[in-house]
Design an enzyme around this catalytic site. Structure first.
Site, PDB file in Angstrom:
ATOM      1  N   GLY A  59      17.497   1.946 -12.560  1.00  0.00           N
ATOM      2  CA  GLY A  59      18.255   2.671 -11.542  1.00  0.00           C
ATOM      3  C   GLY A  59      18.413   4.164 -11.805  1.00  0.00           C
ATOM      4  O   GLY A  59      19.351   4.793 -11.298  1.00  0.00           O
ATOM      5  N   SER A  60      17.512   4.770 -12.566  1.00  0.00           N
ATOM      6  CA  SER A  60      17.634   6.225 -12.801  1.00  0.00           C
ATOM      7  C   SER A  60      17.452   7.010 -11.511  1.00  0.00           C
ATOM      8  O   SER A  60      18.102   8.037 -11.295  1.00  0.00           O
ATOM      9  CB  SER A  60      16.635   6.681 -13.861  1.00  0.00           C
ATOM     10  OG  SER A  60      15.301   6.561 -13.390  1.00  0.00           O
ATOM     11  N   ASN A  61      16.601   6.533 -10.623  1.00  0.00           N
ATOM     12  CA  ASN A  61      16.440   7.208  -9.323  1.00  0.00           C
ATOM     13  C   ASN A  61      17.660   6.976  -8.438  1.00  0.00           C
ATOM     14  O   ASN A  61      18.091   7.882  -7.714  1.00  0.00           O
ATOM     15  CB  ASN A  61      15.160   6.739  -8.635  1.00  0.00           C
ATOM     16  CG  ASN A  61      13.926   7.318  -9.302  1.00  0.00           C
ATOM     17  OD1 ASN A  61      13.590   8.471  -9.088  1.00  0.00           O
ATOM     18  ND2 ASN A  61      13.300   6.538 -10.143  1.00  0.00           N
ATOM     19  N   MET A 116      11.010  -4.288  -7.019  1.00  0.00           N
ATOM     20  CA  MET A 116       9.737  -4.892  -7.385  1.00  0.00           C
ATOM     21  C   MET A 116       9.483  -6.197  -6.641  1.00  0.00           C
ATOM     22  O   MET A 116       9.260  -7.253  -7.230  1.00  0.00           O
ATOM     23  CB  MET A 116       9.672  -5.106  -8.906  1.00  0.00           C
ATOM     24  CG  MET A 116       9.933  -3.852  -9.688  1.00  0.00           C
ATOM     25  SD  MET A 116       8.920  -2.464  -9.150  1.00  0.00           S
ATOM     26  CE  MET A 116       7.394  -2.904  -9.931  1.00  0.00           C
ATOM     27  N   HIS A 117       9.525  -6.104  -5.331  1.00  0.00           N
ATOM     28  CA  HIS A 117       9.279  -7.293  -4.509  1.00  0.00           C
ATOM     29  C   HIS A 117       8.514  -6.853  -3.263  1.00  0.00           C
ATOM     30  O   HIS A 117       8.957  -5.937  -2.550  1.00  0.00           O
ATOM     31  CB  HIS A 117      10.617  -7.935  -4.114  1.00  0.00           C
ATOM     32  CG  HIS A 117      10.497  -9.079  -3.148  1.00  0.00           C
ATOM     33  ND1 HIS A 117      10.237 -10.372  -3.545  1.00  0.00           N
ATOM     34  CD2 HIS A 117      10.583  -9.112  -1.790  1.00  0.00           C
ATOM     35  CE1 HIS A 117      10.176 -11.150  -2.465  1.00  0.00           C
ATOM     36  NE2 HIS A 117      10.382 -10.417  -1.392  1.00  0.00           N
ATOM     37  N   ILE A 118       7.408  -7.526  -3.013  1.00  0.00           N
ATOM     38  CA  ILE A 118       6.636  -7.204  -1.811  1.00  0.00           C
ATOM     39  C   ILE A 118       7.352  -7.779  -0.594  1.00  0.00           C
ATOM     40  O   ILE A 118       7.627  -8.978  -0.545  1.00  0.00           O
ATOM     41  CB  ILE A 118       5.206  -7.754  -1.915  1.00  0.00           C
ATOM     42  CG1 ILE A 118       4.459  -7.089  -3.079  1.00  0.00           C
ATOM     43  CG2 ILE A 118       4.448  -7.517  -0.603  1.00  0.00           C
ATOM     44  CD1 ILE A 118       3.076  -7.635  -3.336  1.00  0.00           C
ATOM     45  N   LEU A 119       7.661  -6.927   0.363  1.00  0.00           N
ATOM     46  CA  LEU A 119       8.419  -7.326   1.539  1.00  0.00           C
ATOM     47  C   LEU A 119       7.475  -7.849   2.619  1.00  0.00           C
ATOM     48  O   LEU A 119       6.496  -7.201   2.981  1.00  0.00           O
ATOM     49  CB  LEU A 119       9.221  -6.130   2.064  1.00  0.00           C
ATOM     50  CG  LEU A 119      10.311  -5.629   1.105  1.00  0.00           C
ATOM     51  CD1 LEU A 119      10.709  -4.208   1.436  1.00  0.00           C
ATOM     52  CD2 LEU A 119      11.520  -6.564   1.117  1.00  0.00           C
ATOM     53  N   HIS A 156       7.072   5.690  -4.873  1.00  0.00           N
ATOM     54  CA  HIS A 156       5.967   5.113  -5.634  1.00  0.00           C
ATOM     55  C   HIS A 156       5.392   6.168  -6.574  1.00  0.00           C
ATOM     56  O   HIS A 156       5.125   7.296  -6.148  1.00  0.00           O
ATOM     57  CB  HIS A 156       4.873   4.581  -4.682  1.00  0.00           C
ATOM     58  CG  HIS A 156       3.777   3.863  -5.399  1.00  0.00           C
ATOM     59  ND1 HIS A 156       4.013   2.768  -6.204  1.00  0.00           N
ATOM     60  CD2 HIS A 156       2.455   4.093  -5.460  1.00  0.00           C
ATOM     61  CE1 HIS A 156       2.870   2.366  -6.720  1.00  0.00           C
ATOM     62  NE2 HIS A 156       1.907   3.146  -6.293  1.00  0.00           N
TER      63      HIS A 156
HETATM   64  N1  LIG Z   1       5.432  -4.719   2.222  1.00  0.00           N
HETATM   65  C1  LIG Z   1       5.799  -3.804   1.295  1.00  0.00           C
HETATM   66  N2  LIG Z   1       6.682  -4.154   0.340  1.00  0.00           N
HETATM   67  C2  LIG Z   1       7.031  -3.236  -0.594  1.00  0.00           C
HETATM   68  C3  LIG Z   1       6.455  -1.955  -0.614  1.00  0.00           C
HETATM   69  C4  LIG Z   1       5.536  -1.610   0.415  1.00  0.00           C
HETATM   70  O1  LIG Z   1       5.025  -0.467   0.477  1.00  0.00           O
HETATM   71  N3  LIG Z   1       5.237  -2.562   1.350  1.00  0.00           N
HETATM   72  N4  LIG Z   1       6.750  -1.062  -1.663  1.00  0.00           N
HETATM   73  C5  LIG Z   1       7.318  -1.762  -2.803  1.00  0.00           C
HETATM   74  C6  LIG Z   1       7.494  -1.113  -4.114  1.00  0.00           C
HETATM   75  N5  LIG Z   1       6.227  -1.326  -4.832  1.00  0.00           N
HETATM   76  C7  LIG Z   1       5.528  -0.188  -5.092  1.00  0.00           C
HETATM   77  O2  LIG Z   1       5.953   0.944  -4.794  1.00  0.00           O
HETATM   78  C8  LIG Z   1       5.804  -2.599  -5.263  1.00  0.00           C
HETATM   79  C9  LIG Z   1       6.724  -3.448  -5.847  1.00  0.00           C
HETATM   80  C10 LIG Z   1       6.320  -4.707  -6.294  1.00  0.00           C
HETATM   81  C11 LIG Z   1       5.003  -5.121  -6.159  1.00  0.00           C
HETATM   82  C12 LIG Z   1       4.600  -6.488  -6.626  1.00  0.00           C
HETATM   83  O3  LIG Z   1       3.433  -6.773  -6.843  1.00  0.00           O
HETATM   84  N6  LIG Z   1       5.604  -7.372  -6.755  1.00  0.00           N
HETATM   85  C13 LIG Z   1       5.360  -8.759  -7.164  1.00  0.00           C
HETATM   86  C14 LIG Z   1       6.299  -9.137  -8.290  1.00  0.00           C
HETATM   87  C15 LIG Z   1       6.070  -8.176  -9.440  1.00  0.00           C
HETATM   88  C16 LIG Z   1       7.184  -8.314 -10.484  1.00  0.00           C
HETATM   89  O4  LIG Z   1       8.140  -9.082 -10.258  1.00  0.00           O
HETATM   90  O5  LIG Z   1       7.065  -7.608 -11.507  1.00  0.00           O
HETATM   91  C17 LIG Z   1       5.646  -9.677  -5.982  1.00  0.00           C
HETATM   92  O6  LIG Z   1       6.430  -9.259  -5.063  1.00  0.00           O
HETATM   93  O7  LIG Z   1       5.117 -10.795  -6.018  1.00  0.00           O
HETATM   94  C18 LIG Z   1       4.080  -4.271  -5.574  1.00  0.00           C
HETATM   95  C19 LIG Z   1       4.472  -2.996  -5.135  1.00  0.00           C
HETATM   96  C20 LIG Z   1       8.526  -2.560  -2.394  1.00  0.00           C
HETATM   97  N7  LIG Z   1       7.970  -3.581  -1.532  1.00  0.00           N
HETATM   98  N1  LIG Z   2       5.764   0.084  -7.206  1.00  0.00           N
HETATM   99  C1  LIG Z   2       7.126   0.480  -7.293  1.00  0.00           C
HETATM  100  C2  LIG Z   2       7.383   1.189  -8.599  1.00  0.00           C
HETATM  101  O1  LIG Z   2       6.605   1.115  -9.536  1.00  0.00           O
HETATM  102  N2  LIG Z   2       8.511   1.897  -8.654  1.00  0.00           N
HETATM  103  C3  LIG Z   2       8.886   2.573  -9.864  1.00  0.00           C
HETATM  104  O2  LIG Z   2       9.893   1.859 -10.552  1.00  0.00           O
HETATM  105  C4  LIG Z   2      10.621   2.804 -11.341  1.00  0.00           C
HETATM  106  C5  LIG Z   2      12.088   2.589 -11.109  1.00  0.00           C
HETATM  107  O3  LIG Z   2      12.802   3.354 -12.044  1.00  0.00           O
HETATM  108  P1  LIG Z   2      14.416   3.385 -11.971  1.00  0.00           P
HETATM  109  O4  LIG Z   2      14.863   1.941 -11.866  1.00  0.00           O
HETATM  110  O5  LIG Z   2      14.828   4.066 -13.243  1.00  0.00           O
HETATM  111  O6  LIG Z   2      14.773   4.172 -10.748  1.00  0.00           O
HETATM  112  C6  LIG Z   2      10.195   4.200 -10.888  1.00  0.00           C
HETATM  113  O7  LIG Z   2       9.268   4.739 -11.797  1.00  0.00           O
HETATM  114  C7  LIG Z   2       9.516   3.910  -9.575  1.00  0.00           C
HETATM  115  O8  LIG Z   2       8.523   4.846  -9.236  1.00  0.00           O
END
Ligand SMILES: Nc1nc2c(c(=O)[nH]1)N[C@@H](CN(C=O)c1ccc(C(=O)N[C@@H](CCC(=O)O)C(=O)O)cc1)CN2
Ligand SMILES: NCC(=O)N[C@@H]1O[C@H](COP(=O)([O-])[O-])[C@@H](O)[C@H]1O
Length: 218
Positions: free
Chosen positions: A15-17, A105-108, A127
């Site tokens: 959560g630094s961001n 970290m969850h694909i929506l 990102h």
């Molecule tokens: N439909 C979308 N969902 C999300 C996006 C997006 O652009 N479209 N951005 C992400 C954030 N993200 C990259 O910026 C990202 C986060 C997570 C994953 C991923 O592969 N997640 C896996 C689980 C990985 C893990 O738990 O470590 C999953 O969901 O199965 C890819 C990209 C937010 N969502």
């Molecule tokens: N694909 C998404 C992704 O990689 N996001 C990355 O997770 C970190 C969160 O840091 P934080 O929890 O310290 O804000 C950040 O580096 C952000 O770019």
């Protein structure tokens, strides 16, 4: 005086961001009301950061949904879709105008994206890569490895709109990060530079979107 834009932040980790946003809101540099911080991971330190700032928090657990379905590809897909539909309901209950993904970290899936689009809620994401480069997870590590092997000489971070295709939404703000000469910057120091760039980019990018949303309300 128009009321501040209501925003929900989605996190999974440190959560630094999020902290950068909290601090800038407190200093009056970002005109938004953070209505909730939601994490898909219970131990996300960002939840503690939100609690300290008196921002409502929520933990939304995918495992609970997975346990209600068979461990097959179809079962996992069904669990994710139910999870996403409930995530949309939870978020919409707070009537946000903006959702900001900061390390979420969850694909929506469309089960989340469609209800929010219908409710005219903007979704943006941070990102740590340039548009079209290193989509997905571990982008910082992947960029560093690509630089070490001589494939790239710069990377960057961006704020972009969230669409179904991961990290392919329209870039809102892009900041390039050059690699240092000599190819001897280790991953740890490079990662620090990326995060420092992110914090400023998040504030500037979120600020741009808040202004856009405020203007649309006038
Ligand atoms: N439909 C979308 N969902 C999300 C996006 C997006 O652009 N479209 N951005 C992400 C954030 N993200 C990259 O910026 C990202 C986060 C997570 C994953 C991923 O592969 N997640 C896996 C689980 C990985 C893990 O738990 O470590 C999953 O969901 O199965 C890819 C990209 C937010 N969502
Ligand atoms: N694909 C998404 C992704 O990689 N996001 C990355 O997770 C970190 C969160 O840091 P934080 O929890 O310290 O804000 C950040 O580096 C952000 O770019």
């Amino acid at each position: 005086m128009p009321s501040p834009i209501r925003a929900t932040v989605l996190i999974s980790g440190n959560g630094s961001n999020l902290q950068a946003v909290i601090d800038n809101v407190a200093e009056g540099k970002l005109d938004t009301t953070l209505v909730r911080v939601l994490s898909n991971r219970k131990d996300a330190f960002g939840l503690e950061r939100a609690r300290k700032a008196n921002i409502p928090t929520q933990y939304h657990n995918l495992v609970k949904y997975k346990k209600q379905h068979p461990a097959t590809p179809e079962g996992v897909q069904a669990a994710r879709e139910e999870y996403d539909a409930e995530l949309a309901r939870l978020i919409l209950a707070d009537s946000p105008e903006l959702v900001v993904c900061l390390g979420f970290m969850h694909i929506l899936s469309p089960q989340f994206l469609e209800p929010l689009e219908k409710a005219h809620v903007r979704i943006i994401n941070l990102h740590p890569a340039l548009p079209g480069q290193f989509n997905g997870v571990n982008a910082i590590e992947r960029a560093h490895a690509a630089w070490m092997e001589g494939s790239i000489d710069k990377t960057g971070v961006m704020i972009h709109d969230v669409i179904s295709e991961v990290d392919m939404g329209k870039p809102i703000l892009v900041k390039e990060i050059p690699f240092q000469k000599g190819r001897d910057e280790d991953l740890e120091s490079f990662e620090t530079r990326v995060h420092e760039t992110e914090w400023g980019t998040v504030i500037e990018g979120v600020g741009m979107v808040l202004k856009e949303l405020q203007a649309q309300k006038q």
